[in-house]
Design an enzyme around this catalytic site. Structure first.
Site, PDB file in Angstrom:
ATOM      1  N   HIS A   2       0.852  -1.186   0.000  1.00 27.44           N
ATOM      2  CA  HIS A   2       0.000   0.000   0.000  1.00 27.44           C
ATOM      3  C   HIS A   2       0.884   1.231   0.000  1.00 27.44           C
ATOM      4  O   HIS A   2       1.932   1.247   0.628  1.00 27.44           O
ATOM      5  CB  HIS A   2      -0.907   0.017   1.239  1.00 27.44           C
ATOM      6  CG  HIS A   2      -2.057   0.948   1.101  1.00 27.44           C
ATOM      7  ND1 HIS A   2      -1.969   2.291   1.392  1.00 27.44           N
ATOM      8  CD2 HIS A   2      -3.332   0.732   0.672  1.00 27.44           C
ATOM      9  CE1 HIS A   2      -3.139   2.858   1.154  1.00 27.44           C
ATOM     10  NE2 HIS A   2      -3.976   1.949   0.716  1.00 27.44           N
ATOM     11  N   GLU A  59      -7.805  -5.163  -0.027  1.00 24.12           N
ATOM     12  CA  GLU A  59      -8.392  -5.961  -1.101  1.00 24.12           C
ATOM     13  C   GLU A  59      -8.318  -7.469  -0.857  1.00 24.12           C
ATOM     14  O   GLU A  59      -9.127  -8.222  -1.398  1.00 24.12           O
ATOM     15  CB  GLU A  59      -7.728  -5.616  -2.442  1.00 24.12           C
ATOM     16  CG  GLU A  59      -7.840  -4.165  -2.849  1.00 24.12           C
ATOM     17  CD  GLU A  59      -9.253  -3.747  -3.222  1.00 24.12           C
ATOM     18  OE1 GLU A  59     -10.212  -4.308  -2.676  1.00 24.12           O
ATOM     19  OE2 GLU A  59      -9.377  -2.843  -4.069  1.00 24.12           O
TER      20      GLU A  59
HETATM   21  N1  ACO Z   1       3.776  -7.744  -4.693  1.00 22.07           N
HETATM   22  C1  ACO Z   1       5.085  -7.748  -4.966  1.00 22.07           C
HETATM   23  N2  ACO Z   1       5.879  -6.652  -4.887  1.00 22.07           N
HETATM   24  C2  ACO Z   1       5.279  -5.519  -4.524  1.00 22.07           C
HETATM   25  C3  ACO Z   1       3.915  -5.441  -4.216  1.00 22.07           C
HETATM   26  C4  ACO Z   1       3.156  -6.612  -4.306  1.00 22.07           C
HETATM   27  N3  ACO Z   1       1.858  -6.614  -4.030  1.00 22.07           N
HETATM   28  N4  ACO Z   1       3.615  -4.163  -3.880  1.00 22.07           N
HETATM   29  C5  ACO Z   1       4.742  -3.454  -3.988  1.00 22.07           C
HETATM   30  N5  ACO Z   1       5.756  -4.266  -4.376  1.00 22.07           N
HETATM   31  C6  ACO Z   1       7.140  -3.904  -4.567  1.00 22.07           C
HETATM   32  C7  ACO Z   1       7.369  -3.347  -5.973  1.00 22.07           C
HETATM   33  O1  ACO Z   1       7.685  -4.355  -6.892  1.00 22.07           O
HETATM   34  C8  ACO Z   1       8.542  -2.454  -5.721  1.00 22.07           C
HETATM   35  O2  ACO Z   1       9.700  -3.259  -5.573  1.00 22.07           O
HETATM   36  P1  ACO Z   1      11.088  -2.862  -6.262  1.00 22.07           P
HETATM   37  O3  ACO Z   1      11.425  -1.507  -5.688  1.00 22.07           O
HETATM   38  O4  ACO Z   1      11.988  -3.979  -5.827  1.00 22.07           O
HETATM   39  O5  ACO Z   1      10.802  -2.820  -7.723  1.00 22.07           O
HETATM   40  C9  ACO Z   1       8.260  -1.881  -4.343  1.00 22.07           C
HETATM   41  O6  ACO Z   1       7.466  -2.852  -3.681  1.00 22.07           O
HETATM   42  C10 ACO Z   1       7.566  -0.540  -4.346  1.00 22.07           C
HETATM   43  O7  ACO Z   1       6.470  -0.604  -5.261  1.00 22.07           O
HETATM   44  P2  ACO Z   1       5.690   0.695  -5.731  1.00 22.07           P
HETATM   45  O8  ACO Z   1       4.843   0.318  -6.893  1.00 22.07           O
HETATM   46  O9  ACO Z   1       6.606   1.852  -5.891  1.00 22.07           O
HETATM   47  O10 ACO Z   1       4.819   0.983  -4.443  1.00 22.07           O
HETATM   48  P3  ACO Z   1       3.515   1.858  -4.402  1.00 22.07           P
HETATM   49  O11 ACO Z   1       3.426   2.473  -3.079  1.00 22.07           O
HETATM   50  O12 ACO Z   1       3.432   2.752  -5.577  1.00 22.07           O
HETATM   51  O13 ACO Z   1       2.422   0.706  -4.600  1.00 22.07           O
HETATM   52  C11 ACO Z   1       0.513  -0.590  -4.688  1.00 22.07           C
HETATM   53  C12 ACO Z   1       1.264   0.516  -3.914  1.00 22.07           C
HETATM   54  C13 ACO Z   1       0.229  -0.095  -6.079  1.00 22.07           C
HETATM   55  C14 ACO Z   1      -0.806  -0.863  -3.977  1.00 22.07           C
HETATM   56  C15 ACO Z   1       1.370  -1.876  -4.740  1.00 22.07           C
HETATM   57  O14 ACO Z   1       1.670  -2.302  -3.435  1.00 22.07           O
HETATM   58  C16 ACO Z   1       0.722  -2.987  -5.540  1.00 22.07           C
HETATM   59  O15 ACO Z   1       0.863  -3.004  -6.768  1.00 22.07           O
HETATM   60  N6  ACO Z   1      -0.023  -3.936  -4.875  1.00 22.07           N
HETATM   61  C17 ACO Z   1      -0.677  -5.008  -5.580  1.00 22.07           C
HETATM   62  C18 ACO Z   1      -2.018  -4.531  -6.143  1.00 22.07           C
HETATM   63  C19 ACO Z   1      -3.048  -4.287  -5.047  1.00 22.07           C
HETATM   64  O16 ACO Z   1      -3.122  -5.003  -4.062  1.00 22.07           O
HETATM   65  N7  ACO Z   1      -3.859  -3.233  -5.266  1.00 22.07           N
HETATM   66  C20 ACO Z   1      -4.857  -2.787  -4.280  1.00 22.07           C
HETATM   67  C21 ACO Z   1      -4.333  -1.622  -3.499  1.00 22.07           C
HETATM   68  S1  ACO Z   1      -5.407  -1.170  -2.169  1.00 22.07           S
HETATM   69  C22 ACO Z   1      -6.492  -0.050  -2.813  1.00 22.07           C
HETATM   70  O17 ACO Z   1      -6.169   0.743  -3.644  1.00 22.07           O
HETATM   71  C23 ACO Z   1      -7.887  -0.054  -2.348  1.00 22.07           C
END
Ligand code: ACO
Length: 366
Positions: free
Chosen positions: A252, A306
């Site tokens: 998140h 989620e």
């Molecule tokens: N699985 C694996 N790796 C992840 C995940 C995940 N669910 N979430 C973040 N990471 C990793 C990324 O790969 C990245 O790693 P790296 O730096 O080694 O490449 C790092 O964590 C940071 O990721 P960002 O995308 O910069 O983090 P951000 O804060 O932008 O992302 C997000 C938040 C989009 C929710 C992300 O955690 C994600 O994609 N989760 C999966 C999708 C999801 O569950 N969506 C629902 C969100 S809740 C809502 O909106 C109601």
């Protein structure tokens, strides 16, 4: 260096919700989310967001009645939904439906009366489209049912059980608002241009449907299906991460600990889900957290809302392609509260950007 994705950038002020990412705390207008989930009905939470205070019993009943009276859809809007192919994604149908409502309400001001009626009608749009795409008769709304129960009734044609009502209410309460998330920001940007309520909510729906925001819960269920058994969880998760895939329902932007809504929904799922399904979900959660912490120790990745939203909506009996639209049925209360807040003290939202392209090129240079 600009903040990519506007991370940690404060873009304004709100009274609606406080998201404390380090503490895992969520507060609506001063009330802890745990308190609201346990004691409040969705309509009371909508009142809290729209009016900025807890309703009296009388005020709560009046809002519930007002929402119930606005559930019917204009025939022109039903015809628009009828014209869509049955294969249309429900979020696309909902976006089209809200836009069509805007078209039959031209020149609508941003006001509370339309916030109430649109929140009521969003649930009807989803249910009516669901019936139409399956060639089923449309079920007219019932004024004697609460928002969540009527939504389920209009989808299935049967009155929901006590368990379905309870799950639906907790879900709708928890998802009603959440700070400056991407869809709320979208809605506020549109409202800030002096546009109308329907346009702002149409845009918000477009932002919500992406898998990095509200589009994840269906994918959570697909993931649980693909994993199949608790024994498979570790290998499946390691393989997915090796393919550079993201695990849906984890991570998140703001929470750097477990999302408090996930904790409440985990307990809701524990109470109502089929035990074998819940055991699978919990094992997948545990393995995913262990492996994410091992592979990405600096990222502080935890369970987001989620993951157990998917489990709870599955236990309610909703088809998985309605999960994100159901999220929208709740969040419309928050979106409209933010749109009203924006309109009440507006200044055009228009940030800047660093130009990194070329300069000095000549169109007619040989
Ligand atoms: N699985 C694996 N790796 C992840 C995940 C995940 N669910 N979430 C973040 N990471 C990793 C990324 O790969 C990245 O790693 P790296 O730096 O080694 O490449 C790092 O964590 C940071 O990721 P960002 O995308 O910069 O983090 P951000 O804060 O932008 O992302 C997000 C938040 C989009 C929710 C992300 O955690 C994600 O994609 N989760 C999966 C999708 C999801 O569950 N969506 C629902 C969100 S809740 C809502 O909106 C109601």
């Amino acid at each position: 260096m600009p903040a990519k994705g506007l991370q940690n950038i404060v873009v304004g002020e709100t009274r609606h919700s406080l998201v404390e990412g380090e503490k895992g705390q969520l507060v609506f207008q001063g009330y802890e989310i745990q308190d609201l989930a346990q004691h409040a009905a969705f309509e009371e939470v909508a009142y809290l967001l729209w009016y900025g205070q807890k309703p009296s019993a009388e005020q709560g009943h009046a809002l519930r009645a007002e929402m119930a009276q606005h559930r019917s859809l204009p025939s022109g809007v039903i015809n628009v939904l009828r014209a869509l192919p049955a294969s249309t994604e429900p979020m696309d149908a909902l976006r089209t439906g809200v836009s069509a409502l805007g078209a039959v309400n031209p020149g609508t001001n941003i006001d509370l009366a339309h916030a109430v009626s649109l929140t009521a009608q969003v649930a009807s749009l989803i249910a009516v489209f669901h019936r139409l795409r399956h060639g089923l008769e449309i079920i007219p709304p019932r004024e004697d049912l609460d928002h969540g129960s009527n939504y389920l009734y209009m989808i299935t044609g049967s009155e929901p059980t006590a368990a379905q009502r309870a799950m639906m209410n907790v879900y709708l309460v928890l998802l009603a608002d959440h700070g400056m998330n991407a869809s709320t920001f979208t809605a506020r940007v549109i409202a800030s241009t002096g546009s109308d309520l329907y346009s702002a909510v149409t845009g918000a729906i477009g932002a919500l449907k992406g898998p990095l925001h509200g589009g994840a819960p269906r994918k959570v269920l697909d993931m649980l299906d693909a994993i199949g058994t608790a024994e498979n969880a570790e290998t499946w998760i390691r393989d997915a991460l090796a393919r550079k895939e993201r695990l849906m329902g984890f991570g998140h932007r703001v929470y750097k600990t477990t999302d408090p809504r996930a904790e409440i929904l985990r307990e809701t799922a524990r109470t109502y889900s089929e035990p074998a399904f819940f055991r699978l979900a919990q094992t997948v959660e545990e393995r995913a957290l262990e492996i994410l912490h091992e592979k990405k120790p600096d990222q502080r990745l935890y369970t987001n809302v989620e993951f157990y939203s998917a489990a709870v909506m599955h236990a309610v009996g909703l088809p998985r392609d309605l999960f994100t639209a159901t999220f929208a049925a709740s969040r419309t209360a928050g979106w409209t509260a933010h749109i009203l807040e924006q309109a009440a003290d507006n200044r055009l939202i228009r940030p800047d950007v660093d130009y990194v392209g070329p300069t000095g090129l000549k169109w007619n240079a040989s």
